[in-house]
Design a protein around this motif. Structure first.
Motif, PDB file in Angstrom:
ATOM      1  N   ARG A   8      56.950  43.489 -16.172  1.00 47.29           N
ATOM      2  CA  ARG A   8      56.795  44.877 -15.519  1.00 47.29           C
ATOM      3  C   ARG A   8      56.409  44.609 -14.251  1.00 47.29           C
ATOM      4  N   HIS A   9      57.002  45.343 -13.085  1.00 43.53           N
ATOM      5  CA  HIS A   9      56.147  45.167 -11.723  1.00 43.53           C
ATOM      6  C   HIS A   9      55.976  46.740 -11.254  1.00 43.53           C
ATOM      7  N   PHE A  10      54.654  46.750 -10.509  1.00 44.26           N
ATOM      8  CA  PHE A  10      54.324  47.801 -10.231  1.00 44.26           C
ATOM      9  C   PHE A  10      53.631  47.728  -8.994  1.00 44.26           C
ATOM     10  N   THR A  11      53.735  48.797  -8.140  1.00 43.56           N
ATOM     11  CA  THR A  11      52.971  48.834  -6.626  1.00 43.56           C
ATOM     12  C   THR A  11      51.896  49.874  -7.017  1.00 43.56           C
ATOM     13  N   PHE A  12      51.033  50.062  -6.016  1.00 48.20           N
ATOM     14  CA  PHE A  12      49.826  50.798  -5.954  1.00 48.20           C
ATOM     15  C   PHE A  12      50.254  52.222  -6.593  1.00 48.20           C
ATOM     16  N   LYS A  13      49.502  52.932  -7.373  1.00 47.69           N
ATOM     17  CA  LYS A  13      49.372  54.225  -8.027  1.00 47.69           C
ATOM     18  C   LYS A  13      50.729  54.259  -9.008  1.00 47.69           C
ATOM     19  N   GLU A  14      51.602  53.249  -9.029  1.00 48.81           N
ATOM     20  CA  GLU A  14      52.690  53.424 -10.230  1.00 48.81           C
ATOM     21  C   GLU A  14      52.122  53.153 -11.655  1.00 48.81           C
ATOM     22  N   ILE A  15      51.177  52.654 -11.687  1.00 46.68           N
ATOM     23  CA  ILE A  15      50.452  52.448 -13.106  1.00 46.68           C
ATOM     24  C   ILE A  15      48.961  52.786 -13.159  1.00 46.68           C
TER      25      ILE A  15
END
Length: 251
Positions: free
Chosen positions: A240-247
């Motif tokens: 799973r891939h996330f940018t800042f503040k998405e996780i």
């Protein structure tokens, strides 16, 4: 030679203003200073800015609150995350030898952590003109000699709380700037810099709990892309891939 300002709302904002209105070039010329790694620091930052508009608490005369200008115009915009790797790695290199028990880690993207507590925060802002980096400022807040925190920040810690010792703030700042200077050439060796960053990442060693889109899951960090996107791999092997503040880290 860092420029000391007794009090200011935000060292990042002040440095941006000095660049915009020409005061910085006048100051640098007058004092025969280099633009690269020019630093403003204050003993009383009244409205410090953290990531995503968060407020940074800092008791006057107790901590390091400063902003450093990095001249990285030769770095392509698509590689701007390199500075987000360089700054926390340098800070860790300076602070880790002061701690005899436990490790300083970098919480993605660039918070400074000791165990499960936040020792410092970094706000990096790039000014991009015509598709190129014109200036880059790293605003840094480090909890050094403060022992009582009154904000609703969930997990602050200071260097003094960890070691029981009081620290000379100007000397510590000088040491950090010198470390910036020493390892800055690594921005031209991105693979080597990334390895140092990845080796220092908080919670890189195992599976830990996180939440994203109001859903809880366990995963381990397996990569951080050149643009800063983090890749988490679940126990079932899902990437799973996330940018800042998405996780959100569950601590």
């Amino acid at each position: 030679m860092p420029l000391f300002i007794p009090s200011t709302p935000s060292t990042n904002t002040l440095l941006q203003q000095m660049i915009a209105d020409g005061r910085l070039e006048i100051y640098l010329t007058k004092h025969r200073l280099e633009r690269d790694l020019f630093t403003i620091y204050t003993s009383d930052q009244t409205d410090g800015r953290g990531q995503a508009g968060n407020h940074w608490e800092s008791e006057p005369d107790k901590n390091l609150t400063f902003s450093t200008l990095f001249d990285i115009k030769e770095i392509p915009v698509k590689q701007q995350f390199l500075l987000c790797e360089l700054v926390p790695v340098a800070i860790k290199n300076v602070l880790q030898p002061l701690i005899t028990c436990g490790e300083i880690k970098i919480k993605w993207p660039n918070d400074i952590y000791f165990e499960n507590k936040k020792l410092g925060g970094i706000l990096i802002e790039h000014n991009i003109i015509d598709g190129k980096i014109d200036s880059s400022i790293a605003g840094i807040g480090l909890n050094i000699n403060q022992t009582v925190f009154i904000s609703d920040a969930p997990n602050p810690v200071s260097l003094k709380q960890i070691t029981g010792k009081e620290y000379d703030l100007p000397q510590l700042l000088d040491d950090i700037i010198e470390e910036f200077k020493r390892i800055k050439p690594l921005m031209h060796k991105p693979h080597e810099l990334k390895n140092l960053y990845m080796d220092s990442l908080y919670r890189r060693d195992d599976y830990y709990p996180y939440t994203a889109n109001d859903s809880a899951f366990e995963a381990r960090i397996t990569d951080v892309a050149d643009n800063g996107t983090i890749t988490m791999t679940t126990r079932k092997g899902e990437r799973r891939h996330f940018t800042f503040k998405e996780i959100k880290y569950v601590i």
